[in-house]
Design an enzyme around this catalytic site. Structure first.
Site, PDB file in Angstrom:
ATOM      1  N   CYS A  78       0.816  -1.217   0.000  1.00  0.00           N
ATOM      2  CA  CYS A  78       0.000   0.000   0.000  1.00  0.00           C
ATOM      3  C   CYS A  78       0.851   1.269   0.000  1.00  0.00           C
ATOM      4  O   CYS A  78       0.357   2.351  -0.280  1.00  0.00           O
ATOM      5  CB  CYS A  78      -0.958  -0.012   1.184  1.00  0.00           C
ATOM      6  SG  CYS A  78      -2.138  -1.353   1.041  1.00  0.00           S
ATOM      7  N   HIS A 126      -3.661   7.010   2.072  1.00  0.00           N
ATOM      8  CA  HIS A 126      -3.982   5.686   1.539  1.00  0.00           C
ATOM      9  C   HIS A 126      -5.372   5.312   2.056  1.00  0.00           C
ATOM     10  O   HIS A 126      -5.699   5.546   3.212  1.00  0.00           O
ATOM     11  CB  HIS A 126      -2.932   4.677   2.009  1.00  0.00           C
ATOM     12  CG  HIS A 126      -3.318   3.264   1.708  1.00  0.00           C
ATOM     13  ND1 HIS A 126      -3.638   2.867   0.437  1.00  0.00           N
ATOM     14  CD2 HIS A 126      -3.471   2.170   2.506  1.00  0.00           C
ATOM     15  CE1 HIS A 126      -3.957   1.580   0.465  1.00  0.00           C
ATOM     16  NE2 HIS A 126      -3.871   1.139   1.707  1.00  0.00           N
ATOM     17  N   ASN A 183     -10.094  -0.431  -1.095  1.00  0.00           N
ATOM     18  CA  ASN A 183      -8.633  -0.354  -1.027  1.00  0.00           C
ATOM     19  C   ASN A 183      -8.046  -0.895  -2.323  1.00  0.00           C
ATOM     20  O   ASN A 183      -8.081  -2.096  -2.581  1.00  0.00           O
ATOM     21  CB  ASN A 183      -8.151  -1.178   0.173  1.00  0.00           C
ATOM     22  CG  ASN A 183      -6.657  -1.099   0.392  1.00  0.00           C
ATOM     23  OD1 ASN A 183      -5.916  -0.592  -0.463  1.00  0.00           O
ATOM     24  ND2 ASN A 183      -6.187  -1.610   1.520  1.00  0.00           N
TER      25      ASN A 183
END
Ligand code: UT7
Length: 335
Positions: A114, A255, A285
């Site tokens: 990520c 994020h 995500n």
């Protein structure tokens, strides 16, 4: 002599058309829209039905090239951040280079989960700042649906597919562009978020597939705790290092893993929710794509303005985490 600084001069993104809603997931696993929204902030995500991460990356770069009115042959480097490469090799960057016809570019992949986009952004900036390159494309692209177990309610609600890209060029004014970054990793966190099968440790066999080792594993609670602290700490650190308060920062670009992690980070930075880019509700995500996807969407709608201080922040598998401070230089899209 003033420093040659890298800045973002174009943005682009690509999201697949197919939408997977919480209502769809209610039919697949024992979950509810209410649980997913209150625990994560996610309402729907996109799924790439055909193709691979390189298609997400290529779509994003093509969007960027159209907006910048630039030919693919002008690109000098392509850095792809992904944990879902088309194959272990060749590098996805090479596949993308061929797909978009960037015949004068070289490139490579970066795997930092990520935090992949921020790591790749920091790396790309080095080439621009050193004078080694003047047109570097940094793209985050992940087909997370390819490694998600849609029978596991802990995980399948979280992830989606997307690609998003930025172009780094030398800034016309050294006050604009990437001003600072802080990156971290802590490999002792590796046991909490990983995909065990398919690499050199556990090459794919019938057994690894039977044991579902080709899917993401996450100890959500454990990751949540460190993610909240890691992302908030590094965001506060980059502000302190640059003598900034919440009033000086126009946007936090976090994020998008969990709305609660995003809120905790904003609170620590002294930022109102209105200054936080949030699109987790629409996309879930998307790993390396979340941050550039926000940048591209916010720029497109004219909300990012030249001269604004923005902080990008991430936390992910590894553990990897980091923050980037930049002064935005790209003018709004022509209306
Ligand atoms: O992007 C990379 C980094 N990753 C992250 O930052 C993710 C960090 N972690 C998280 O965001 C959260 O931990 C999750 C969203 C993954 C999970 O939220 P949570 O509040 O930590 O839930 P939990 O895992 O502690 O589960 C609470 C309960 C459990 O039931 P019991 O044991 O209390 O009876 C789960 O079985 O919720 C249950 N549960 C679900 N219930 C309905 C887990 N998933 C679901 C679901 N629907 N989809």
């Amino acid at each position: 002599m003033s420093k040659r600084r890298a800045t973002i001069t174009a943005v682009g993104h690509y999201v697949p058309e197919r939408v997977l809603t919480n209502a769809d997931l209610e039919k697949m696993v024992d979950t509810s829209d209410e649980w997913i929204v209150t625990r994560t902030g996610i309402r729907e995500r996109r799924i790439l039905q055909q193709g691979a991460s390189s298609d997400l990356a290529a779509g994003a770069i093509e969007n960027l090239l159209v907006r910048r009115k630039m030919e693919a042959t002008e690109i000098e480097m392509i850095i792809v951040a992904t944990v879902t490469p088309d194959m272990l090799f060749p590098p996805t960057a090479c596949v993308v280079q061929d797909k978009i016809g960037a015949s004068n570019a070289w490139g490579f992949d970066i795997s930092a989960a990520c935090s992949g986009f921020l790591y790749a952004l920091a790396a790309g900036a080095q080439f621009v700042e050193s004078g080694a390159a003047s047109k570097v494309v940094v793209v985050g692209a992940d087909k997370m649906s390819s490694i998600t177990d849609y029978s596991d309610r802990n995980l399948c609600i979280l992830f989606g597919d997307a690609g998003a890209a930025v172009l780094l060029e030398p800034s016309d004014d050294p006050q604009y562009g990437l001003l600072d970054y802080r990156m971290y990793c802590d490999g002792s966190g590796g046991a909490f978020l990983y995909m065990k099968g398919g690499g050199s440790l556990n090459p794919a066999t019938h057994e690894t597939v039977d044991r579902r080792m080709h899917y993401i594993y996450q100890d959500g609670k454990a990751v949540f705790k460190v993610a909240v602290k890691g992302m908030a700490d590094v965001s506060a650190e980059i502000m302190q290092r640059n003598n900034l308060t919440g009033d000086d920062v126009a946007w936090l670009v976090p994020h998008q893993a969990n709305l609660r992690i995003i809120d905790a980070t904003a609170e620590r930075m002294g930022l109102d929710r209105s200054k936080v880019m949030i699109n987790i509700d629409k996309y879930g995500n998307t790993t390396a794509a979340t941050i550039p996807l926000c940048l591209s969407e916010w720029w497109e709608t004219g909300k990012l303005k030249r001269g604004q201080n923005i902080v990008l922040a991430s936390f992910g598998a590894g553990y990897t985490w980091g923050a980037v401070l930049m002064k935005w230089s790209l003018e709004n899209p022509a209306k």
